[in-house]
Design an enzyme around this catalytic site. Structure first.
Site, PDB file in Angstrom:
ATOM      1  N   TYR A  35       0.830  -1.219   0.000  1.00 44.25           N
ATOM      2  CA  TYR A  35       0.000   0.000   0.000  1.00 44.25           C
ATOM      3  C   TYR A  35       0.861   1.266   0.000  1.00 44.25           C
ATOM      4  O   TYR A  35       0.442   2.292  -0.546  1.00 44.25           O
ATOM      5  CB  TYR A  35      -1.005  -0.015   1.164  1.00 44.25           C
ATOM      6  CG  TYR A  35      -2.141  -0.968   0.875  1.00 44.25           C
ATOM      7  CD1 TYR A  35      -3.161  -0.604  -0.008  1.00 44.25           C
ATOM      8  CD2 TYR A  35      -2.175  -2.245   1.412  1.00 44.25           C
ATOM      9  CE1 TYR A  35      -4.183  -1.491  -0.331  1.00 44.25           C
ATOM     10  CE2 TYR A  35      -3.189  -3.137   1.100  1.00 44.25           C
ATOM     11  CZ  TYR A  35      -4.189  -2.747   0.227  1.00 44.25           C
ATOM     12  OH  TYR A  35      -5.201  -3.627  -0.104  1.00 44.25           O
ATOM     13  N   ARG A  53       1.417   1.857  -3.581  1.00 39.58           N
ATOM     14  CA  ARG A  53       0.197   2.356  -4.241  1.00 39.58           C
ATOM     15  C   ARG A  53      -0.013   3.839  -3.904  1.00 39.58           C
ATOM     16  O   ARG A  53      -0.399   4.631  -4.740  1.00 39.58           O
ATOM     17  CB  ARG A  53      -1.047   1.583  -3.778  1.00 39.58           C
ATOM     18  CG  ARG A  53      -1.032   0.073  -3.943  1.00 39.58           C
ATOM     19  CD  ARG A  53      -1.319  -0.372  -5.356  1.00 39.58           C
ATOM     20  NE  ARG A  53      -0.242  -0.136  -6.257  1.00 39.58           N
ATOM     21  CZ  ARG A  53       0.906  -0.838  -6.288  1.00 39.58           C
ATOM     22  NH1 ARG A  53       1.120  -1.812  -5.430  1.00 39.58           N
ATOM     23  NH2 ARG A  53       1.848  -0.560  -7.151  1.00 39.58           N
ATOM     24  N   GLN A  73     -15.697   2.125  -6.029  1.00 37.73           N
ATOM     25  CA  GLN A  73     -14.969   1.004  -5.419  1.00 37.73           C
ATOM     26  C   GLN A  73     -13.492   1.372  -5.292  1.00 37.73           C
ATOM     27  O   GLN A  73     -12.714   0.628  -4.716  1.00 37.73           O
ATOM     28  CB  GLN A  73     -15.101  -0.251  -6.284  1.00 37.73           C
ATOM     29  CG  GLN A  73     -16.525  -0.761  -6.403  1.00 37.73           C
ATOM     30  CD  GLN A  73     -16.627  -1.905  -7.399  1.00 37.73           C
ATOM     31  OE1 GLN A  73     -16.161  -3.004  -7.143  1.00 37.73           O
ATOM     32  NE2 GLN A  73     -17.217  -1.657  -8.541  1.00 37.73           N
ATOM     33  N   ASN A  74     -13.112   2.488  -5.880  1.00 39.41           N
ATOM     34  CA  ASN A  74     -11.687   2.834  -5.937  1.00 39.41           C
ATOM     35  C   ASN A  74     -11.213   3.464  -4.632  1.00 39.41           C
ATOM     36  O   ASN A  74     -11.944   4.210  -3.987  1.00 39.41           O
ATOM     37  CB  ASN A  74     -11.430   3.788  -7.093  1.00 39.41           C
ATOM     38  CG  ASN A  74     -11.810   3.166  -8.420  1.00 39.41           C
ATOM     39  OD1 ASN A  74     -11.961   1.953  -8.493  1.00 39.41           O
ATOM     40  ND2 ASN A  74     -11.993   3.987  -9.437  1.00 39.41           N
ATOM     41  N   VAL A  75      -9.957   3.199  -4.304  1.00 39.56           N
ATOM     42  CA  VAL A  75      -9.387   3.760  -3.083  1.00 39.56           C
ATOM     43  C   VAL A  75      -8.560   5.008  -3.401  1.00 39.56           C
ATOM     44  O   VAL A  75      -8.009   5.641  -2.507  1.00 39.56           O
ATOM     45  CB  VAL A  75      -8.548   2.706  -2.327  1.00 39.56           C
ATOM     46  CG1 VAL A  75      -9.435   1.552  -1.890  1.00 39.56           C
ATOM     47  CG2 VAL A  75      -7.380   2.188  -3.163  1.00 39.56           C
ATOM     48  N   HIS A  90     -14.748   0.890  -0.680  1.00 40.02           N
ATOM     49  CA  HIS A  90     -13.634   0.014  -0.281  1.00 40.02           C
ATOM     50  C   HIS A  90     -12.505   0.757   0.420  1.00 40.02           C
ATOM     51  O   HIS A  90     -11.382   0.275   0.462  1.00 40.02           O
ATOM     52  CB  HIS A  90     -13.110  -0.743  -1.516  1.00 40.02           C
ATOM     53  CG  HIS A  90     -14.099  -1.718  -2.078  1.00 40.02           C
ATOM     54  ND1 HIS A  90     -14.004  -2.271  -3.332  1.00 40.02           N
ATOM     55  CD2 HIS A  90     -15.228  -2.251  -1.525  1.00 40.02           C
ATOM     56  CE1 HIS A  90     -15.035  -3.089  -3.533  1.00 40.02           C
ATOM     57  NE2 HIS A  90     -15.779  -3.086  -2.467  1.00 40.02           N
ATOM     58  N   GLY A 133     -16.333   1.224 -15.659  1.00 41.46           N
ATOM     59  CA  GLY A 133     -15.020   0.669 -15.335  1.00 41.46           C
ATOM     60  C   GLY A 133     -15.006  -0.374 -14.245  1.00 41.46           C
ATOM     61  O   GLY A 133     -14.084  -0.425 -13.445  1.00 41.46           O
ATOM     62  N   THR A 134     -16.012  -1.226 -14.239  1.00 43.99           N
ATOM     63  CA  THR A 134     -15.993  -2.311 -13.254  1.00 43.99           C
ATOM     64  C   THR A 134     -16.381  -3.623 -13.906  1.00 43.99           C
ATOM     65  O   THR A 134     -17.289  -3.670 -14.735  1.00 43.99           O
ATOM     66  CB  THR A 134     -16.907  -2.027 -12.033  1.00 43.99           C
ATOM     67  OG1 THR A 134     -16.992  -3.214 -11.228  1.00 43.99           O
ATOM     68  CG2 THR A 134     -18.299  -1.586 -12.429  1.00 43.99           C
ATOM     69  N   SER A 135     -15.678  -4.692 -13.516  1.00 40.54           N
ATOM     70  CA  SER A 135     -15.975  -6.015 -14.064  1.00 40.54           C
ATOM     71  C   SER A 135     -17.168  -6.657 -13.346  1.00 40.54           C
ATOM     72  O   SER A 135     -17.571  -7.760 -13.704  1.00 40.54           O
ATOM     73  CB  SER A 135     -14.742  -6.908 -13.922  1.00 40.54           C
ATOM     74  OG  SER A 135     -14.414  -7.034 -12.554  1.00 40.54           O
TER      75      SER A 135
HETATM   76  N1  APR Z   1     -12.325   2.867 -19.142  1.00 41.21           N
HETATM   77  C1  APR Z   1     -13.336   2.164 -18.573  1.00 41.21           C
HETATM   78  N2  APR Z   1     -13.212   0.890 -18.165  1.00 41.21           N
HETATM   79  C2  APR Z   1     -12.018   0.288 -18.318  1.00 41.21           C
HETATM   80  C3  APR Z   1     -10.910   0.944 -18.905  1.00 41.21           C
HETATM   81  C4  APR Z   1     -11.106   2.304 -19.328  1.00 41.21           C
HETATM   82  N3  APR Z   1     -10.126   3.026 -19.886  1.00 41.21           N
HETATM   83  N4  APR Z   1      -9.862   0.083 -18.927  1.00 41.21           N
HETATM   84  C5  APR Z   1     -10.293  -1.068 -18.366  1.00 41.21           C
HETATM   85  N5  APR Z   1     -11.593  -0.957 -18.013  1.00 41.21           N
HETATM   86  C6  APR Z   1     -12.491  -1.946 -17.377  1.00 41.21           C
HETATM   87  C7  APR Z   1     -12.150  -3.424 -17.639  1.00 41.21           C
HETATM   88  O1  APR Z   1     -12.718  -3.830 -18.883  1.00 41.21           O
HETATM   89  C8  APR Z   1     -12.824  -4.093 -16.444  1.00 41.21           C
HETATM   90  O2  APR Z   1     -14.169  -4.466 -16.739  1.00 41.21           O
HETATM   91  O3  APR Z   1     -12.418  -1.795 -15.997  1.00 41.21           O
HETATM   92  C9  APR Z   1     -12.840  -2.997 -15.372  1.00 41.21           C
HETATM   93  C10 APR Z   1     -11.910  -3.264 -14.223  1.00 41.21           C
HETATM   94  O4  APR Z   1     -12.364  -4.377 -13.503  1.00 41.21           O
HETATM   95  P1  APR Z   1     -11.653  -4.805 -12.148  1.00 41.21           P
HETATM   96  O5  APR Z   1     -10.186  -4.752 -12.344  1.00 41.21           O
HETATM   97  O6  APR Z   1     -12.260  -6.096 -11.731  1.00 41.21           O
HETATM   98  O7  APR Z   1     -12.006  -3.629 -11.131  1.00 41.21           O
HETATM   99  P2  APR Z   1     -13.249  -3.451 -10.158  1.00 41.21           P
HETATM  100  O8  APR Z   1     -14.504  -3.996 -10.770  1.00 41.21           O
HETATM  101  O9  APR Z   1     -13.239  -2.038  -9.707  1.00 41.21           O
HETATM  102  O10 APR Z   1     -12.796  -4.380  -8.952  1.00 41.21           O
HETATM  103  C11 APR Z   1     -13.575  -4.437  -7.803  1.00 41.21           C
HETATM  104  O11 APR Z   1     -11.929  -5.715  -6.612  1.00 41.21           O
HETATM  105  O12 APR Z   1      -9.782  -6.153  -5.814  1.00 41.21           O
HETATM  106  C12 APR Z   1     -10.996  -5.586  -5.561  1.00 41.21           C
HETATM  107  O13 APR Z   1     -11.428  -4.012  -3.904  1.00 41.21           O
HETATM  108  C13 APR Z   1     -10.926  -4.138  -5.198  1.00 41.21           C
HETATM  109  O14 APR Z   1     -12.486  -2.366  -5.631  1.00 41.21           O
HETATM  110  C14 APR Z   1     -11.833  -3.477  -6.198  1.00 41.21           C
HETATM  111  C15 APR Z   1     -12.774  -4.590  -6.555  1.00 41.21           C
END
Ligand code: APR
Length: 229
Positions: free
Chosen positions: A55, A58, A88-90, A106, A171-173
């Site tokens: 951290y 980071r 969800q971002n820190v 988070h 931007g979240t999976s």
């Molecule tokens: N713009 C938008 N989305 C994007 C970009 C971009 N330029 N580049 C990548 N992505 C997308 C990817 O396609 C993916 O779907 O961002 C997403 C990132 O997914 P994750 O890495 O799984 O992130 P997130 O969903 O925020 O993760 C959730 O997991 O480890 C934990 O606590 C941590 O908050 C985090 C949580």
């Protein structure tokens, strides 16, 4: 007339264009580490120095990057619209872009808290070292919600989402719960835009997927919302 409410649910992808790596784009590794080694209570018990170092790196990196067009677009004033962000971002890139209402599900990289008294939370920009203690003499730890820990801001986040007139998910999976379930608390009538170049599959009555990066996809979603105000 009251302002309409836009609720934004953001994940790691919105900060990707600022140079912060996402989690799941890296094949289970997070900046070269097994996520459970550096982001779980078990990892902390096993090797506090490793977790602090992770951290600390980071935090150092965060101080060298800047908000991008996606963060900036969400912070721009739109008459008739009030924007609340649940992230969800820190990182603090939404705040640095100028967004006023940001809830961190988070935790926050630029805060630390006491391991003995969780109500003692401090702003913190330097490294955390073994031996850095709160005023009650307990070791400090990152103010981060690790895997397996409760999500204290969840109830507040649900309340916010339930008031949405529009939703942008960006931007979240959508892999990590409970955050991934939040969008289902939005009223069914609220148009929902999902901006992600590799969107997960989601079933929702009013979803419109914009399969683009945040920098181009967010302005498109906002332009559409402006026509609906
Ligand atoms: N713009 C938008 N989305 C994007 C970009 C971009 N330029 N580049 C990548 N992505 C997308 C990817 O396609 C993916 O779907 O961002 C997403 C990132 O997914 P994750 O890495 O799984 O992130 P997130 O969903 O925020 O993760 C959730 O997991 O480890 C934990 O606590 C941590 O908050 C985090 C949580």
């Amino acid at each position: 007339m009251r302002n309409k409410k836009l609720v934004v649910l953001s994940g790691a992808g919105i900060s990707a264009e600022s140079g912060i790596k996402t989690f799941r784009d890296a094949d289970g590794l997070w900046e070269g580490h097994d996520v459970m080694e550096v982001a779980s209570p078990e990892g902390w018990q096993k090797n506090k120095a490793l977790v602090l170092d992770f951290y600390n790196q980071r935090r150092k990196q965060l101080l060298t990057v800047s908000p991008n067009k996606g963060h900036n677009a969400l912070a721009a004033d739109i008459p008739g619209l009030e924007t609340e962000i649940i992230t969800q971002n820190v990182d603090d890139l939404h705040e640095r872009a100028g967004s006023k209402q940001v809830t961190h599900l988070h935790g926050e990289l630029l805060k630390v808290r006491s391991t003995g008294n969780p109500s003692l939370v401090y702003s913190w920009e330097k490294d955390i070292e073994i031996g850095d203690c709160c005023e009650e003499n307990h070791q400090l730890r990152p103010h981060i919600v690790w895997f397996g820990e409760a999500v204290p801001m969840l109830d507040k986040a649900i309340d916010i989402v339930q008031q949405a007139d529009f939703v942008i998910v960006v931007g979240t999976s959508l892999q990590v719960y409970p955050a991934a379930g939040l969008l289902h608390y939005a009223p069914n009538h609220a148009p929902l835009f999902y901006v992600d170049p590799k969107p997960a599959s989601v079933s929702h009555p009013s979803i419109k997927v914009i399969a683009e990066k945040a920098s181009t996809g967010i302005p498109k979603a906002l332009n559409k919302i402006k026509t609906l105000l």
